[in-house]
Write an enzyme that holds these catalytic residues in place. Structure first.
Site, PDB file in Angstrom:
ATOM      1  N   TYR A 111      -2.851   4.574   8.047  1.00  0.00           N
ATOM      2  CA  TYR A 111      -3.510   5.876   8.190  1.00  0.00           C
ATOM      3  C   TYR A 111      -4.514   5.885   9.339  1.00  0.00           C
ATOM      4  O   TYR A 111      -4.720   6.914   9.982  1.00  0.00           O
ATOM      5  CB  TYR A 111      -4.135   6.311   6.864  1.00  0.00           C
ATOM      6  CG  TYR A 111      -3.073   6.558   5.793  1.00  0.00           C
ATOM      7  CD1 TYR A 111      -2.056   7.488   6.016  1.00  0.00           C
ATOM      8  CD2 TYR A 111      -3.064   5.835   4.610  1.00  0.00           C
ATOM      9  CE1 TYR A 111      -1.059   7.702   5.073  1.00  0.00           C
ATOM     10  CE2 TYR A 111      -2.071   6.045   3.653  1.00  0.00           C
ATOM     11  CZ  TYR A 111      -1.073   6.982   3.894  1.00  0.00           C
ATOM     12  OH  TYR A 111      -0.085   7.178   2.947  1.00  0.00           O
ATOM     13  N   GLU A 213       3.070   2.029  -3.663  1.00  0.00           N
ATOM     14  CA  GLU A 213       2.259   2.644  -4.727  1.00  0.00           C
ATOM     15  C   GLU A 213       3.014   2.638  -6.057  1.00  0.00           C
ATOM     16  O   GLU A 213       2.404   2.441  -7.116  1.00  0.00           O
ATOM     17  CB  GLU A 213       1.840   4.072  -4.367  1.00  0.00           C
ATOM     18  CG  GLU A 213       0.935   4.202  -3.137  1.00  0.00           C
ATOM     19  CD  GLU A 213      -0.347   3.382  -3.195  1.00  0.00           C
ATOM     20  OE1 GLU A 213      -0.680   2.818  -4.257  1.00  0.00           O
ATOM     21  OE2 GLU A 213      -1.035   3.293  -2.151  1.00  0.00           O
TER      22      GLU A 213
HETATM   23 FE   LIG Z   1      -2.338   2.287  -1.142  1.00  0.00          FE
HETATM   24 FE   LIG Z   2      -2.007   1.270  -4.286  1.00  0.00          FE
END
Ligand SMILES: [Fe+2]
Ligand SMILES: [Fe+2]
Length: 337
Positions: A111, A213
């Site tokens: 990011y 995730e």
């Molecule tokens: Fe993450």
């Molecule tokens: Fe994570």
């Protein structure tokens, strides 16, 4: 004490053989096989999209989205080090957490690179990185996270039933509400844009973050399942009710962000649909915790169904062609995604 410690008994157990929880070691090994790097993501098409293809509403959506991404994974990493690593007492589980910490750093790097690429103007860039302080809808999500970090920050040892419940609520919050809801909402915006033919660089990197995730959640759910098996009394009705309240609060918090993100009016993406999607995700999390569904919502986003297929395909292509790591045995995919 000479008895074998349970997973949440305080301490720093060092015994790997005999291994008490081989499932955590297998998760660690799977994660290692799933390595990717930020350098593999090609942002060059995105830069053209940003310059020529976006209207003001989409531009606002992206500005808010990247501003959320600027700090999200750092918050998760902090909680992991400060609150989770300390209290999950098995060396093989701590191996997984070490790997997760690396992956969170990788997400932060992804990011960071994304924002540097999308926001060449230093003033706009600094503003995006400071969003957690300045943009109310992002501030609110951070406050929600900080509240749950703080809830067990002072605990050196989780000895009592009440302390263990507090720990479990923190773990459940980060898996279900932060990784499993705030991030899944963010992924939905990314895949919506991809379905409109936009920002394929972001979408390709998101595929890897998405998979990471999903694995982080799977690990957390296995910790919770194990703790519950060892100490069933921890899961009383009050804890279950607290989980539902926490999810309701997280949905409202994310909806505040959705109202902001979609305030320009984005075709095909309404706040009403986003609420339904969040409720659908929340129900998935409850099911993964072995708890009954609460919202009874279906997934309104067809472009997220497409994600299932692409994720699986990309993963196998990668394993075979990009890395030449043999695909052997079962690869567990999150049933919901
Ligand atoms: Fe993450
Ligand atoms: Fe994570």
């Amino acid at each position: 004490m000479s008895h074998t410690p349970r997973l949440l008994d305080p301490g720093f157990d060092l015994t790997l053989r005999p291994m008490r929880y081989p499932q955590f070691y297998e998760m660690y090994r799977d994660a290692i096989r799933n390595t990717w790097t930020v350098e593999e993501v090609d942002f060059s098409l995105d830069v053209n999209d940003l310059k020529h293809k976006l209207g003001p509403a989409e531009r606002h959506l992206i500005e808010r989205l990247v501003a959320f991404f600027a700090t999200g994974d750092s918050i998760v990493a902090n909680n992991l080090v400060l609150n989770l690593y300390q209290h999950i007492n098995a060396p093989e589980a701590r191996m997984y957490l070490s790997r997760q910490l690396y992956e969170e750093a990788l997400h932060v790097q992804f990011y960071l690179t994304l924002l540097d690429t999308y926001l060449p103007d230093p003033v706009a860039r600094a503003k995006a990185f400071a969003a957690v302080e300045n943009i109310p809808s992002i501030r609110a999500k951070a406050e929600f996270c900080f509240k749950w970090i703080d809830s067990i920050q002072g605990l050196q040892r989780i000895e009592t039933v009440e302390q263990r419940r507090q720990f479990l609520l923190n773990l459940i919050c980060f898996a279900c509400c932060i990784e499993g809801l705030f991030f899944f909402a963010a992924f939905a915006y990314v895949y919506y844009l991809r379905s409109r033919g936009l920002l394929h660089g972001l979408a390709s990197g998101t595929n890897w973050v998405f998979r990471d995730e999903s694995c982080h959640m799977a690990f957390a759910f296995e910790v919770i399942r194990t703790a519950r098996e060892e100490e069933p009394h921890l899961f009383d009705d009050e804890l279950k009710a607290q989980v539902v309240r926490m999810l309701e609060e997280a949905v409202e918090c994310e909806m505040q962000f959705a109202q902001d993100v979609l305030s320009g009016g984005v075709a095909g993406l309404s706040p009403k649909d986003m609420r339904q999607y969040l409720q659908y995700c929340a129900d998935q999390r409850l099911a993964q915790l072995g708890l009954p569904k609460h919202f009874n919502a279906t997934n309104p986003f067809a472009f997220m169904d497409l994600q299932d297929v692409q994720e699986v395909t990309n993963f196998f292509e990668r394993r075979v062609s990009a890395y030449q790591v043999g695909v052997e045995g079962e690869v567990a995919f999150d049933a919901a995604f």
